[in-house]
Design a protein around this motif. Structure first.
Motif, PDB file in Angstrom:
ATOM      1  N   MET A 225       9.315   6.007 -11.236  1.00  0.00           N
ATOM      2  CA  MET A 225       7.776   5.277 -11.286  1.00  0.00           C
ATOM      3  C   MET A 225       8.231   3.608 -11.868  1.00  0.00           C
ATOM      4  SD  MET A 225       4.976   8.080 -12.942  1.00  0.00           S
ATOM      5  CE  MET A 225       3.937   6.652 -13.002  1.00  0.00           C
ATOM      6  N   THR A 226       8.998   3.543 -12.980  1.00  0.00           N
ATOM      7  CA  THR A 226       9.452   2.486 -13.203  1.00  0.00           C
ATOM      8  C   THR A 226      10.277   1.406 -12.086  1.00  0.00           C
ATOM      9  OG1 THR A 226       9.789   3.320 -15.654  1.00  0.00           O
ATOM     10  CG2 THR A 226      10.787   1.022 -14.910  1.00  0.00           C
ATOM     11  N   ARG A 227      10.903   2.282 -11.404  1.00  0.00           N
ATOM     12  CA  ARG A 227      11.540   1.324 -10.388  1.00  0.00           C
ATOM     13  C   ARG A 227      10.498   1.177  -9.401  1.00  0.00           C
ATOM     14  NH1 ARG A 227      15.850   5.087 -11.749  1.00  0.00           N
ATOM     15  NH2 ARG A 227      15.030   6.452 -10.084  1.00  0.00           N
ATOM     16  N   THR A 228       9.589   2.036  -8.693  1.00  0.00           N
ATOM     17  CA  THR A 228       8.688   1.759  -7.932  1.00  0.00           C
ATOM     18  C   THR A 228       7.571   0.824  -8.375  1.00  0.00           C
ATOM     19  OG1 THR A 228       8.923   3.960  -7.302  1.00  0.00           O
ATOM     20  CG2 THR A 228       7.038   2.720  -6.561  1.00  0.00           C
ATOM     21  N   GLU A 229       7.474   0.635  -9.568  1.00  0.00           N
ATOM     22  CA  GLU A 229       6.451  -0.441 -10.164  1.00  0.00           C
ATOM     23  C   GLU A 229       7.123  -1.749 -10.092  1.00  0.00           C
ATOM     24  OE1 GLU A 229       5.795   0.996 -13.923  1.00  0.00           O
ATOM     25  OE2 GLU A 229       4.086   2.355 -13.419  1.00  0.00           O
ATOM     26  N   GLU A 230       8.486  -1.936 -10.251  1.00  0.00           N
ATOM     27  CA  GLU A 230       8.893  -3.230 -10.124  1.00  0.00           C
ATOM     28  C   GLU A 230       9.189  -3.679  -8.710  1.00  0.00           C
ATOM     29  OE1 GLU A 230      12.861  -2.142 -11.695  1.00  0.00           O
ATOM     30  OE2 GLU A 230      12.164  -2.493 -13.812  1.00  0.00           O
ATOM     31  N   ARG A 231       9.413  -2.777  -7.729  1.00  0.00           N
ATOM     32  CA  ARG A 231       9.253  -2.902  -6.404  1.00  0.00           C
ATOM     33  C   ARG A 231       7.811  -3.504  -5.899  1.00  0.00           C
ATOM     34  NH1 ARG A 231      11.262   2.369  -3.975  1.00  0.00           N
ATOM     35  NH2 ARG A 231      10.669   1.095  -1.978  1.00  0.00           N
ATOM     36  N   LEU A 232       6.940  -2.676  -6.444  1.00  0.00           N
ATOM     37  CA  LEU A 232       5.531  -3.077  -6.014  1.00  0.00           C
ATOM     38  C   LEU A 232       4.962  -4.324  -6.852  1.00  0.00           C
ATOM     39  CD1 LEU A 232       2.715  -2.324  -5.113  1.00  0.00           C
ATOM     40  CD2 LEU A 232       2.219  -1.086  -7.289  1.00  0.00           C
TER      41      LEU A 232
ATOM     42  N   ASP B 125       1.346   9.149  -6.067  1.00  0.00           N
ATOM     43  CA  ASP B 125       1.829  10.742  -6.070  1.00  0.00           C
ATOM     44  C   ASP B 125       2.759  10.840  -7.189  1.00  0.00           C
ATOM     45  OD1 ASP B 125       0.538  10.883  -3.395  1.00  0.00           O
ATOM     46  OD2 ASP B 125       2.215  10.633  -2.180  1.00  0.00           O
ATOM     47  N   MET B 126       3.610  10.129  -7.518  1.00  0.00           N
ATOM     48  CA  MET B 126       4.412  10.255  -8.557  1.00  0.00           C
ATOM     49  C   MET B 126       3.646  10.488  -9.905  1.00  0.00           C
ATOM     50  SD  MET B 126       7.765   7.955  -7.955  1.00  0.00           S
ATOM     51  CE  MET B 126       7.126   6.412  -7.616  1.00  0.00           C
ATOM     52  N   GLN B 127       2.606   9.569  -9.863  1.00  0.00           N
ATOM     53  CA  GLN B 127       1.842   9.925 -11.334  1.00  0.00           C
ATOM     54  C   GLN B 127       1.154  11.108 -11.368  1.00  0.00           C
ATOM     55  OE1 GLN B 127       1.145   7.330 -13.734  1.00  0.00           O
ATOM     56  NE2 GLN B 127       0.247   9.241 -14.823  1.00  0.00           N
ATOM     57  N   SER B 128       0.499  11.679 -10.046  1.00  0.00           N
ATOM     58  CA  SER B 128      -0.204  12.996  -9.960  1.00  0.00           C
ATOM     59  C   SER B 128       0.949  14.173 -10.464  1.00  0.00           C
ATOM     60  CB  SER B 128      -0.597  13.292  -8.521  1.00  0.00           C
ATOM     61  OG  SER B 128      -1.594  12.158  -8.341  1.00  0.00           O
TER      62      SER B 128
ATOM     63  N   ARG C 251       0.765  -0.986   0.045  1.00  0.00           N
ATOM     64  CA  ARG C 251       0.127   0.182  -0.002  1.00  0.00           C
ATOM     65  C   ARG C 251       0.831   1.370  -0.044  1.00  0.00           C
ATOM     66  NH1 ARG C 251      -4.170  -0.041   4.571  1.00  0.00           N
ATOM     67  NH2 ARG C 251      -2.870  -1.174   5.755  1.00  0.00           N
ATOM     68  N   SER C 252       1.902   1.248   0.616  1.00  0.00           N
ATOM     69  CA  SER C 252       2.838   2.288   0.791  1.00  0.00           C
ATOM     70  C   SER C 252       3.399   2.733  -0.721  1.00  0.00           C
ATOM     71  CB  SER C 252       3.947   2.090   1.623  1.00  0.00           C
ATOM     72  OG  SER C 252       5.062   3.078   1.629  1.00  0.00           O
ATOM     73  N   LEU C 253       4.017   1.526  -1.537  1.00  0.00           N
ATOM     74  CA  LEU C 253       4.325   1.885  -2.659  1.00  0.00           C
ATOM     75  C   LEU C 253       3.500   2.272  -3.728  1.00  0.00           C
ATOM     76  CD1 LEU C 253       6.810  -1.456  -2.974  1.00  0.00           C
ATOM     77  CD2 LEU C 253       7.367   0.740  -2.977  1.00  0.00           C
ATOM     78  N   GLN C 254       2.182   1.446  -3.152  1.00  0.00           N
ATOM     79  CA  GLN C 254       0.888   2.308  -4.389  1.00  0.00           C
ATOM     80  C   GLN C 254       0.811   3.649  -4.255  1.00  0.00           C
ATOM     81  OE1 GLN C 254      -0.702  -0.237  -6.786  1.00  0.00           O
ATOM     82  NE2 GLN C 254      -0.914   2.198  -7.255  1.00  0.00           N
ATOM     83  N   THR C 255       0.663   4.030  -2.864  1.00  0.00           N
ATOM     84  CA  THR C 255       0.758   5.442  -2.472  1.00  0.00           C
ATOM     85  C   THR C 255       1.705   6.335  -3.200  1.00  0.00           C
ATOM     86  OG1 THR C 255      -0.490   4.964  -0.701  1.00  0.00           O
ATOM     87  CG2 THR C 255       0.422   7.414  -0.758  1.00  0.00           C
ATOM     88  N   GLU C 256       2.943   5.801  -3.104  1.00  0.00           N
ATOM     89  CA  GLU C 256       4.192   6.598  -3.959  1.00  0.00           C
ATOM     90  C   GLU C 256       3.716   6.398  -5.219  1.00  0.00           C
ATOM     91  OE1 GLU C 256       7.928   5.320  -2.926  1.00  0.00           O
ATOM     92  OE2 GLU C 256       7.488   4.608  -0.805  1.00  0.00           O
TER      93      GLU C 256
END
Length: 424
Positions: free
Chosen positions: A82-89, A46-49, A38-43
């Motif tokens: 965002m790409t790195r965060t998506e991979e972690r998510l 936020d980055m998308q916004s 959920r934390s990664l999804q929130t991040e």
């Protein structure tokens, strides 16, 4: 697969339910993954916004003839992050799903407590074991004496835990399967189904054989598995479907060959046909609304009992205890048939209510008439019954002193009128 929201709301109750099965607590680890997800999804949101706002700003700057180079670089940096965060998510989501898929169904409150099959509770018995005026033989001695059961030939062909049936014994097994199908379709309201013997991985995930029991299955390249039971194929017929409430209950039955790489505990049942890698089984599957599933379990168990009653076989019904209920079931009855050659009762059918456990994994739902929302169906399955074990029971209970086998009256029309099977 469980709804993580329910675990989040009742972690202690979830761990207590696992403890009934002798399983270790899982809630803390699952919720840690859920929090990270959920934390990664929130991040990510936020980055998308921020990216959207900057993109809009870049458009305005360019329309006014300005230089948006810095903003463009920032958008590119955000895209990389965002790409790195998506991979972690994705990694966290996969780990969470994998752990959820390996958790067994929650038991019904009515399931008796116990650690193993020794703690199962007998519910009722039907019939009285026959008294013999000679020492009864087991099915192996009877079958080889008839010249119609050949384990040595099967071993030369395929190895251990296979059999070759010949002549009237082969016909008797075929007769048993046809009799069971006819009974379930003509008297019990089941629709006969023919399904593939090969399925892909998602079907086995849906009914709970995968990922936990992969070593029990025969895996075929490129990515097929031989079915361990037609429960897999019939239950998955509602996979990713939304059924109208009026279509329920669905009742299906099939006679198929089944294949299991795991054939029981090492050293147990190595003799004869009790546990084999390949066997025939008549299966029953019911798809019902949640409020109907408890009654449907009783009905299904009665349908399996009817098979044994018509064959004249003594049996008992036992309620499985918390330590013996299968992975996907919330509650199970076993039917155990009397085998004179072993001087004991042995399982010949298992009837289980899985609740919405399989439906959640398959996304099988129904919708009440006039409503927009959907609910998960409940699924049930039961052997109606294992054909090979029924053959064993008919042979041992119907044996005569000279080694011949008296054919149950209900099977004689399927046997061309044969009343007694004698040595070939």
């Amino acid at each position: 697969m469980f709804d993580i929201r329910l675990i989040r709301e009742n972690p202690d109750a979830f761990d207590s339910a696992l403890a009934r099965r002798g399983a270790a607590p899982e809630a803390a680890g699952l919720l840690e993954l859920d929090t990270a997800r959920r934390s990664l999804q929130t991040e990510l949101n936020d980055m998308q916004s921020r990216r959207n706002a900057l993109s809009k700003e870049i458009g305005q700057i360019r329309r006014q003839g300005g230089d948006a180079a810095e903003e463009t670089r920032t958008v590119a940096e955000i895209k990389d992050e965002m790409t790195r965060t998506e991979e972690r998510l994705s990694a966290v989501q996969e780990e969470l799903e994998a752990r959820l898929l390996r958790l067994p169904n929650m038991l019904d409150p009515s399931v008796p407590e116990g650690a193993s099959e020794a703690d199962n509770v007998e519910v009722r018995r039907h019939g009285t074991p026959r008294s013999f005026d000679f020492t009864p033989r087991d099915h192996v001695d009877l079958g080889t004496g008839l010249g119609a059961m050949d384990f040595e030939a099967a071993a030369r062909l395929s190895g251990a835990r296979f059999v070759v049936l010949k002549g009237q014994l082969a016909r008797l097994e075929r007769a048993l399967g046809q009799f069971m199908l006819d009974l379930h379709t003509s008297e019990h309201g089941y629709q006969e189904i023919q399904t593939p013997a090969l399925v892909r991985r998602p079907a086995l995930v849906g009914t709970g054989q995968l990922p936990k029991f992969e070593e029990d299955l025969f895996h075929m390249d490129p990515d097929y598995y031989l079915i361990p039971t037609s429960e897999v194929t019939m239950t998955n017929l509602v996979r990713e479907q939304i059924l109208p409430r009026s279509a329920l209950p669905l009742r299906m039955t099939a006679l198929t060959q089944c294949f299991r790489a795991e054939a029981g505990a090492a050293g147990r049942d190595t003799r004869g046909m009790i546990r084999q890698h390949q066997f025939n089984k008549v299966e029953m599957v019911s798809i019902v609304a949640p409020e109907e599933s408890d009654a449907e379990l009783e009905r299904m168990t009665g349908c399996a009992e009817a098979v044994l009653q018509k064959l004249g076989l003594p049996y008992r019904v036992v309620a499985l205890c918390s330590g013996d209920v299968g992975f996907s079931a919330r509650r199970t009855y076993d039917l155990e048939v009397w085998l004179p050659g072993q001087d004991t009762y042995r399982e010949i059918s298992s009837c289980s209510n899985c609740g919405d456990f399989q439906a959640r994994r398959m996304e099988g739902r129904f919708r009440n008439d006039g409503e927009k929302g959907t609910s998960y169906v409940h699924t049930l399955n039961g052997s109606g019954v294992a054909v090979g074990r029924a053959l064993v029971a008919v042979m041992e209970n119907g044996q005569n002193e000279d080694g011949s086998i008296t054919v149950p009256e209900v099977l004689r029309p399927y046997m061309g009128g044969c009343e007694v099977i004698r040595p070939q």
